[in-house]
Design a protein around this motif. Structure first.
Motif, mmCIF file in Angstrom:
data_model
loop_
_atom_site.group_PDB
_atom_site.id
_atom_site.type_symbol
_atom_site.label_atom_id
_atom_site.label_comp_id
_atom_site.label_asym_id
_atom_site.label_seq_id
_atom_site.Cartn_x
_atom_site.Cartn_y
_atom_site.Cartn_z
ATOM 1 N N ASN A 129 -0.898 1.228 5.299
ATOM 2 C CA ASN A 129 -0.754 2.290 7.180
ATOM 3 C C ASN A 129 -1.891 1.782 7.464
ATOM 4 O O ASN A 129 -2.902 1.537 5.997
ATOM 5 N N ARG A 130 -2.782 1.020 8.060
ATOM 6 C CA ARG A 130 -3.767 1.114 8.609
ATOM 7 C C ARG A 130 -4.599 2.667 8.930
ATOM 8 O O ARG A 130 -5.889 2.004 9.217
ATOM 9 N N ASN A 149 -2.271 8.797 7.958
ATOM 10 C CA ASN A 149 -0.986 9.475 7.885
ATOM 11 C C ASN A 149 -0.714 10.411 6.999
ATOM 12 O O ASN A 149 -0.903 10.537 5.899
ATOM 13 N N ARG A 175 6.750 8.392 6.392
ATOM 14 C CA ARG A 175 6.412 7.510 7.312
ATOM 15 C C ARG A 175 5.294 6.544 6.514
ATOM 16 O O ARG A 175 5.045 7.090 5.035
ATOM 17 N N PRO A 176 5.132 5.563 6.544
ATOM 18 C CA PRO A 176 4.287 4.566 6.066
ATOM 19 C C PRO A 176 3.319 4.837 5.717
ATOM 20 O O PRO A 176 2.780 4.904 6.616
ATOM 21 N N MET A 177 2.555 4.882 3.791
ATOM 22 C CA MET A 177 1.137 5.471 3.680
ATOM 23 C C MET A 177 0.468 4.959 3.319
ATOM 24 O O MET A 177 0.653 3.698 2.588
ATOM 25 N N ALA A 178 -1.307 4.184 3.358
ATOM 26 C CA ALA A 178 -2.039 3.278 2.576
ATOM 27 C C ALA A 178 -2.404 4.402 1.072
ATOM 28 O O ALA A 178 -2.167 5.546 0.829
#
Length: 285
Positions: free
Chosen positions: A222-223, A226, A231-234
């Motif tokens: 993720n840019r 979060n 949810r998607p996470m960096a």
């Protein structure tokens, strides 16, 4: 029995040769570590600054920015994995140590060994099919589950060995004083094996921090910031992968800096493992 001077000289010669060969082997083993660390430090220090540690990534091709979200995301996902892996890993290890001679225990031990040898990318694909597809979204939760599958067998097998190494006299003394078996395990056996268990946990955490393949199929990346679990996470490994294969020179430098941060985290965890078992090693000496 008197040893002749020729035999004594020959023994000394063999001793010197053996010491020299073992010393050379030790240097060969350590050399890759020093080469990797030196290369990482030389290339990573150039982009490692306050902005890198506190800023979000910038748009492709725009210089500057950092990986603050990826650093926080890595700790977040590995923390989730540890919350899931610790109770199952330690519990399974205690069970295998205390009741490890049953057929069911042998099956558990075999599965743990097999899971320990499964490639991490296979674990990532499996969790993708089990969680990502039904949830219709990459997520930090899926990443944590994938990493927990990697940590559980390591923690379980280490805990088994450490609990098994606790002398039975301690168990017998506690049970003889009227303590229950559960109380004996909690207050006597586990504290005695604490150093070794902590070492296994630290090594499992270190491996989880460096895994990229399972996170590519689960947490993705993720840019932006979060902290939502669904949810998607960096995270650092996937961010390093994305930056390293990009055509931008600035992103290449940041990938080196991220790799340096990652290796520092792994080294710190290993140092903590060594310090936590220092008293145990002294006792064994």
């Amino acid at each position: 029995m008197r040893i002749s001077p020729t035999v004594e000289l020959w023994r000394r010669f063999l001793n010197i040769v053996a010491l020299t060969l073992t010393g050379l082997c030790a240097i060969v083993v350590m050399a890759p570590v020093f080469i990797i660390l030196s290369y990482l430090v030389v290339n990573g220090v150039r982009s490692l600054n306050i902005e890198f540690l506190t800023s979000l990534p910038r748009s492709p091709g725009e210089p500057g920015g950092g990986m603050a979200n990826a650093i926080v995301g890595s700790f977040y996902i590995v923390g989730l994995a540890a919350i899931m892996a610790l109770p199952f890993g330690v519990g399974a290890g205690v069970y295998l140590a205390e009741f490890g001679r049953t057929r069911y225990a042998n099956v558990v031990r075999f599965i743990a060994d097999v899971l320990n040898g499964v490639p991490s990318i296979v674990i990532g694909v499996s969790v993708w099919a089990l969680l990502v597809v039904p949830m219709r979204s990459f997520s930090a939760l899926a990443g944590g589950v994938a990493l927990s599958f990697i940590m559980i067998p390591m923690i379980a097998r280490t805990t088994e060995e450490m609990v098994r190494a606790v002398p039975n006299a301690l168990r017998e003394a506690s049970l003889g004083l009227g303590a229950t078996y559960a109380r004996t395990m909690w207050s006597v056996v586990l504290p005695a094996a604490r150093g070794g268990i902590v070492t296994g946990v630290m090594l499992a955490l270190a491996r989880a921090f460096g895994e990229a393949a399972p996170l590519l199929f689960t947490a993705l990346g993720n840019r932006f910031w979060n902290l939502y679990i669904d949810r998607p996470m960096a995270n650092l490994p996937t961010q390093i992968y994305e930056y390293a294969k990009s055509p931008f020179e600035d992103w290449h430098r940041q990938a080196w800096a991220a790799a340096l941060v990652l290796i520092i985290v792994v080294l710190v965890l290993n140092v903590i493992a060594r310090v936590s078992t220092r008293e145990r090693y002294r006792a064994l000496r």
